[in-house]
Design a protein around this motif. Structure first.
Motif, PDB file in Angstrom:
ATOM      1  N   GLN A  16      24.692   3.292  -1.108  1.00 32.72           N
ATOM      2  CA  GLN A  16      23.922   2.664  -2.187  1.00 32.72           C
ATOM      3  C   GLN A  16      23.021   1.567  -1.637  1.00 32.72           C
ATOM      4  N   GLU A  17      23.524   0.800  -0.683  1.00 29.31           N
ATOM      5  CA  GLU A  17      22.695  -0.227  -0.044  1.00 29.31           C
ATOM      6  C   GLU A  17      21.543   0.411   0.719  1.00 29.31           C
ATOM      7  N   TYR A  18      21.831   1.512   1.392  1.00 26.92           N
ATOM      8  CA  TYR A  18      20.797   2.213   2.140  1.00 26.92           C
ATOM      9  C   TYR A  18      19.720   2.737   1.198  1.00 26.92           C
ATOM     10  N   ALA A  19      20.142   3.312   0.053  1.00 29.51           N
ATOM     11  CA  ALA A  19      19.184   3.821  -0.927  1.00 29.51           C
ATOM     12  C   ALA A  19      18.285   2.703  -1.447  1.00 29.51           C
ATOM     13  N   ALA A  20      18.882   1.542  -1.705  1.00 26.75           N
ATOM     14  CA  ALA A  20      18.100   0.406  -2.185  1.00 26.75           C
ATOM     15  C   ALA A  20      17.098  -0.043  -1.125  1.00 26.75           C
ATOM     16  N   TRP A  21      17.530  -0.020   0.138  1.00 28.61           N
ATOM     17  CA  TRP A  21      16.628  -0.401   1.223  1.00 28.61           C
ATOM     18  C   TRP A  21      15.469   0.592   1.334  1.00 28.61           C
ATOM     19  N   VAL A  22      15.762   1.892   1.266  1.00 28.86           N
ATOM     20  CA  VAL A  22      14.709   2.906   1.343  1.00 28.86           C
ATOM     21  C   VAL A  22      13.698   2.710   0.223  1.00 28.86           C
ATOM     22  N   ARG A  23      14.205   2.447  -0.995  1.00 23.62           N
ATOM     23  CA  ARG A  23      13.308   2.257  -2.138  1.00 23.62           C
ATOM     24  C   ARG A  23      12.401   1.041  -1.935  1.00 23.62           C
ATOM     25  N   SER A  24      12.962  -0.029  -1.411  1.00 25.60           N
ATOM     26  CA  SER A  24      12.157  -1.234  -1.209  1.00 25.60           C
ATOM     27  C   SER A  24      11.117  -1.022  -0.118  1.00 25.60           C
ATOM     28  N   VAL A  25      11.498  -0.325   0.951  1.00 23.58           N
ATOM     29  CA  VAL A  25      10.555  -0.060   2.029  1.00 23.58           C
ATOM     30  C   VAL A  25       9.436   0.856   1.552  1.00 23.58           C
ATOM     31  N   ALA A  26       9.798   1.895   0.767  1.00 21.40           N
ATOM     32  CA  ALA A  26       8.793   2.840   0.278  1.00 21.40           C
ATOM     33  C   ALA A  26       7.738   2.147  -0.566  1.00 21.40           C
ATOM     34  N   GLY A  27       8.131   1.122  -1.288  1.00 21.73           N
ATOM     35  CA  GLY A  27       7.183   0.400  -2.110  1.00 21.73           C
ATOM     36  C   GLY A  27       6.140  -0.354  -1.310  1.00 21.73           C
ATOM     37  N   SER A  28       6.426  -0.571  -0.024  1.00 16.21           N
ATOM     38  CA  SER A  28       5.481  -1.326   0.815  1.00 16.21           C
ATOM     39  C   SER A  28       4.321  -0.469   1.297  1.00 16.21           C
ATOM     40  N   PHE A  29       4.361   0.849   1.026  1.00 14.63           N
ATOM     41  CA  PHE A  29       3.302   1.734   1.492  1.00 14.63           C
ATOM     42  C   PHE A  29       2.171   1.892   0.483  1.00 14.63           C
ATOM     43  N   ASP A  30       2.245   1.171  -0.619  1.00 11.86           N
ATOM     44  CA  ASP A  30       1.257   1.340  -1.689  1.00 11.86           C
ATOM     45  C   ASP A  30      -0.169   1.099  -1.229  1.00 11.86           C
ATOM     46  N   GLY A  31      -0.347   0.210  -0.260  1.00 14.06           N
ATOM     47  CA  GLY A  31      -1.696  -0.135   0.172  1.00 14.06           C
ATOM     48  C   GLY A  31      -2.322   0.844   1.150  1.00 14.06           C
ATOM     49  N   ILE A  32      -1.554   1.850   1.584  1.00 12.47           N
ATOM     50  CA  ILE A  32      -2.078   2.837   2.537  1.00 12.47           C
ATOM     51  C   ILE A  32      -2.816   3.923   1.773  1.00 12.47           C
ATOM     52  N   GLU A  33      -4.042   4.190   2.163  1.00 15.72           N
ATOM     53  CA  GLU A  33      -4.894   5.141   1.449  1.00 15.72           C
ATOM     54  C   GLU A  33      -4.313   6.552   1.528  1.00 15.72           C
ATOM     55  N   PRO A  34      -4.192   7.239   0.383  1.00 20.26           N
ATOM     56  CA  PRO A  34      -3.709   8.630   0.411  1.00 20.26           C
ATOM     57  C   PRO A  34      -4.685   9.534   1.151  1.00 20.26           C
ATOM     58  N   VAL A  35      -4.156  10.607   1.725  1.00 24.54           N
ATOM     59  CA  VAL A  35      -4.971  11.594   2.426  1.00 24.54           C
ATOM     60  C   VAL A  35      -4.635  12.966   1.862  1.00 24.54           C
ATOM     61  N   HIS A  36      -5.648  13.722   1.453  1.00 25.43           N
ATOM     62  CA  HIS A  36      -5.416  15.056   0.900  1.00 25.43           C
ATOM     63  C   HIS A  36      -5.731  16.121   1.946  1.00 25.43           C
TER      64      HIS A  36
END
Length: 385
Positions: A16-36
């Motif tokens: 559960q701690e690991y899942a919370a960490w993954v979720r928090s880290v994933a949120g830090s990628f918002d500023g990276i431009e998507p690529v299609h």
């Protein structure tokens, strides 16, 4: 978070701690431009720097990857999918392309490629499918012609994720004509190898997918992944691990669609009340939630079978069950979520519009649903003998 507090395959406090960490880290990628339609190298590098890619191999240390834990892989992909499907797909492809190297490569091959995969500096690809060998992977025809120094590869691979931009390919080629699955050998091929060319495919799903052509690409015995004519087993062991995690990806997408639908139904007013007050809406949400939970349990059961070293036919059967049910259910859940949202759910840029496009592909890749049913049936027959 969409995670059950307790069940047969519930999460430990550490998970559960690991899942919370993954979720928090994933949120830090918002500023990276998507690529299609192409590899998003800045995103992959950021995931490597954050330590996420080490989770593909069952660890969080700075050491080179050594092992793969199915439960952790499934947890990682499910949680990521609820936050960023682009990050989830990129991560999953890092694992799929590199796992044949991890499980069957020489020490030299592992040391050359795997640290870069974990750091996000090396992008791998799993090159199995061909124009005339998709669901029937044993029918592949990419030819490996033997010579004094090894082999030269001749032919085409297509529907290959991360192609043609990958830095390294796990390639499956025919070394013995007419031998079906028993005549396939796995090789590692550098993305810049002489004679290797390719082009991108423009698909509905946004991740990189392409075709790769082999025009006399040289490989030696040092490039073998496993033994000659035993490459099909390398591919199947890889798929046994990654098929449940495709189900985990689907569960994560379905959970994101459900969470959005529950919030929308609670706030949306119509006919003098809230949307959620309608019995039809309640029943739809109940069915969505139940299918998600069932898919999650099947995924974790398959992961547990893999990690516990269950008999091979049990691992293969449970992996197929998890992928089949979770991906089919996710398609239904996302479709119902769009229906609950109405036209806004299909508006460009809406969460559900994106999920609606992305949820379709997992029912096809790594073995279409029809293939999974065949695998399950074979496993049932073997188990009854």
């Amino acid at each position: 978070m969409g995670q059950p507090s307790s069940n047969a395959f519930g999460l430990t406090a550490e998970q559960q701690e690991y899942a919370a960490w993954v979720r928090s880290v994933a949120g830090s990628f918002d500023g990276i431009e998507p690529v299609h339609g192409a590899v998003n190298r800045p995103l992959i590098k950021a995931m490597g720097e954050a330590g996420l890619l080490r989770g593909l191999f069952g660890g969080n240390s700075d050491d080179a990857p050594r092992d793969a834990a199915a439960m952790q892989l499934c947890l990682l992909r499910e949680v990521l999918a609820t936050v960023s499907t682009e990050a989830e797909t990129a991560l999953g492809l890092q694992g799929l392309g590199s796992y044949p190297i991890l499980q069957s490569g020489t020490d030299v091959t592992r040391d050359r490629w795997l640290p870069g995969v974990a750091s996000g500096e090396v992008v791998p690809a799993f090159a199995l499918s061909e124009p005339d060998a998709g669901s029937d992977a044993g029918a592949l025809g990419l030819e490996a012609r033997q010579n004094a120094d090894g082999w030269t590869l001749h032919g085409t691979k297509t529907w290959i994720s991360n192609a043609p931009d990958a830095d390294v390919y796990s390639v499956f080629a025919r070394t013995t004509p007419g031998a079906g699955a028993r005549g396939v050998t796995a090789f590692v091929v550098a993305g810049g190898a002489a004679g290797l060319t390719g082009e991108r495919l423009d698909m509905v799903a946004p991740h990189a997918l392409g075709t790769v052509h082999f025009d006399g690409v040289r490989v030696t015995r040092d490039d073998l992944l496993g033994e000659v004519d035993q490459g099909f087993a390398v591919a199947m062991r890889t798929l046994d691990l990654f098929r449940p995690s495709v189900g985990a990806f689907a569960v994560g997408m379905a959970q994101a669609a459900f969470d959005a639908s529950l919030a929308w139904a609670t706030e949306r007013e119509l006919f003098g009340g809230r949307l959620i007050d309608q019995q039809a809406t309640q029943h739809t949400l109940a069915e969505m939630s139940t299918r998600i939970e069932a898919g999650r349990l099947l995924v974790r059961r398959a992961a547990a079978a893999y990690d516990d070293g269950a008999p091979a036919h049990v691992i293969t059967t449970t992996a197929a069950q998890a992928k089949l049910f979770a991906t089919e259910s996710a398609q239904w859940v996302v479709d119902q979520a769009v229906q609950l949202h109405g036209a806004r759910g299909l508006q460009k840029g809406h969460l559900l519009e994106r999920l609606y496009r992305e949820v379709r592909a997992p029912r096809i890749y790594e073995g279409a649903s029809e293939v999974q049913r065949t695998i399950i049936a074979r496993g049932l027959m073997k188990g009854s003998q």
